[in-house]
Design a protein around this motif. Structure first.
Motif, mmCIF file in Angstrom:
data_model
loop_
_atom_site.group_PDB
_atom_site.id
_atom_site.type_symbol
_atom_site.label_atom_id
_atom_site.label_comp_id
_atom_site.label_asym_id
_atom_site.label_seq_id
_atom_site.Cartn_x
_atom_site.Cartn_y
_atom_site.Cartn_z
ATOM 1 N N GLY A 119 0.828 -1.201 0.000
ATOM 2 C CA GLY A 119 0.000 0.000 0.000
ATOM 3 C C GLY A 119 0.857 1.242 0.000
ATOM 4 O O GLY A 119 2.076 1.196 0.164
ATOM 5 N N ASP A 128 -3.745 3.975 0.741
ATOM 6 C CA ASP A 128 -4.377 3.457 -0.472
ATOM 7 C C ASP A 128 -3.780 2.089 -0.779
ATOM 8 O O ASP A 128 -2.560 1.958 -0.941
ATOM 9 N N ILE A 130 -2.576 -0.982 -2.852
ATOM 10 C CA ILE A 130 -2.064 -1.116 -4.212
ATOM 11 C C ILE A 130 -2.361 -2.507 -4.766
ATOM 12 O O ILE A 130 -3.040 -2.666 -5.768
ATOM 13 N N LYS A 131 -1.835 -3.528 -4.124
ATOM 14 C CA LYS A 131 -2.072 -4.882 -4.606
ATOM 15 C C LYS A 131 -1.686 -5.904 -3.552
ATOM 16 O O LYS A 131 -1.046 -5.569 -2.548
ATOM 17 N N LEU A 161 3.046 2.161 -9.560
ATOM 18 C CA LEU A 161 2.133 2.657 -8.532
ATOM 19 C C LEU A 161 0.875 3.283 -9.106
ATOM 20 O O LEU A 161 -0.177 3.280 -8.460
ATOM 21 N N ASP A 162 0.961 3.814 -10.333
ATOM 22 C CA ASP A 162 -0.220 4.425 -10.947
ATOM 23 C C ASP A 162 -1.220 3.372 -11.408
ATOM 24 O O ASP A 162 -2.422 3.453 -11.129
ATOM 25 N N SER A 163 -0.728 2.358 -12.110
ATOM 26 C CA SER A 163 -1.619 1.317 -12.625
ATOM 27 C C SER A 163 -1.897 0.232 -11.596
ATOM 28 O O SER A 163 -2.830 -0.560 -11.748
ATOM 29 N N LYS A 164 -1.065 0.172 -10.541
ATOM 30 C CA LYS A 164 -1.170 -0.841 -9.493
ATOM 31 C C LYS A 164 -0.957 -2.252 -10.041
ATOM 32 O O LYS A 164 -1.492 -3.236 -9.516
#
Length: 330
Positions: A119, A128, A130-131, A161-164
């Motif tokens: 995260g 947030d 992330i995955k 980090l943008d597309s995760k």
């Protein structure tokens, strides 16, 4: 605008010496009367350079000179003090599940836990997700502003980090714990192998330092073209980028085991002492050690020094991220 334009035109002329005055000098030999006998030359011609007749002053240049004239005094581990600025709770984290983290220059924190989550958290504590990985992420490092590399069992994941999404997986034999990015390469502390170097351009893996002893929770830091490593719970070592060991320090076992490591602008080394609730400070040559007891910190695990804000982020096993200001007394 006209003044600025003229300034841009004049400044290069002064820098390359175009406006310097050149005087032609002629020295006549005193033996001119013997011209028919002994004199072979009448004299010599030379060019002497003197200061220009016009005086040009650059305000920016004067300011730069003033700044560069300030002497730098090396800091000592004896002059360091830290003060707690803030605490950020890691959401929904259970006891002893914190694993690793990395901090961007702007203050964003990317962190992982034993629940295989990755995260991102900002300076206000907003989290947030992330995955979730197939295995736990042991440590993380920034590759660029939007990309991190996370170490895990037998692999390293490159994550956007943008597309995760995981953009790339680099497989290798061994469990990697500490990981750091350096000039297009990833340096990893691998169990029973040592410090390995991975070229991101082609995935080539080479041994920087061969070691049989690195156990679980061996972490890395990079500063001033040097590699710093915690290993075997109490050892701290410093290497060159060619794998040559510069020094080794054995920490006091009674003060807790070594985990995360970071280095400040002065080359002073900070080590998280898990179970000791303290931070160990090592002098740049690794010869001297001092411990700072931190009563508010519960089982410090990961450390990150921010050179821009002169602060240190501490990741604790109990699920809090703590930000400390670092100050140096004279």
């Amino acid at each position: 605008m006209e003044v600025e334009t003229e300034n841009k035109y004049l400044e290069p002329l002064f820098q390359d010496g175009s406006l310097y005055q050149n005087e032609l000098k002629c020295d006549i030999s005193e033996k001119i009367s013997d011209i028919l006998t002994t004199i072979t030359v009448f004299g010599s011609v030379s060019i002497e350079t003197s200061q220009p007749a016009i005086i040009y002053k650059s305000k920016k240049k004067i300011q730069a000179q003033i700044l560069s004239a300030i002497p730098h005094h090396p800091k000592s581990i004896d002059t360091i003090s830290i003060s707690l600025r803030s605490k950020l709770p890691f959401p929904a984290i259970s006891q002893s599940s914190f694993r690793g983290f990395t901090v961007s220059p702007s203050g964003f924190i990317v962190l992982s836990d034993t629940s295989q989550r990755l995260g991102i958290m900002n300076s206000c504590g907003t989290y947030d997700f992330i995955k979730k990985g197939l295995n736990s992420y042991n440590d993380i490092t920034f590759v660029d502003d939007i990309t991190v590399a996370a170490s895990t069992i037998n692999a390293i994941e490159i994550i956007n980090l943008d597309s995760k999404l995981t953009e790339r997986v680099i497989s290798f034999h061994g469990i990697c714990y500490g990981i750091r990015y350096y000039n297009g390469k990833l340096l990893c502390s691998v169990i029973s192998k040592g410090i390995q170097m991975i070229q991101l351009s082609n995935g080539q893996i080479t041994d920087l330092v061969k070691q049989r002893e690195p156990e679980n929770w061996s972490y890395l830091a990079i500063h001033d073209d040097k590699v710093y490593q915690t290993t075997s719970n109490y050892f701290v070592r410093c290497y060159t980028m060619k794998g040559e060991m510069l020094w080794e320090h054995i920490l006091q076992q009674s003060k807790g085991v070594a985990r995360g490591i970071t280095v400040d602008n002065n080359g002073i080394v900070y080590i998280a002492k898990y179970n000791g609730n303290s931070i160990a400070l090592l002098s740049p040559d690794g010869q001297r050690c001092r411990h700072l007891q931190i009563s508010d910190t519960k089982k410090p695990w990961g450390l990150h020094f921010n050179a821009i804000t002169n602060s240190m982020t501490v990741g604790c096993v109990n699920g809090t991220i703590e930000l400390y200001d670092i100050s140096y007394s004279h």
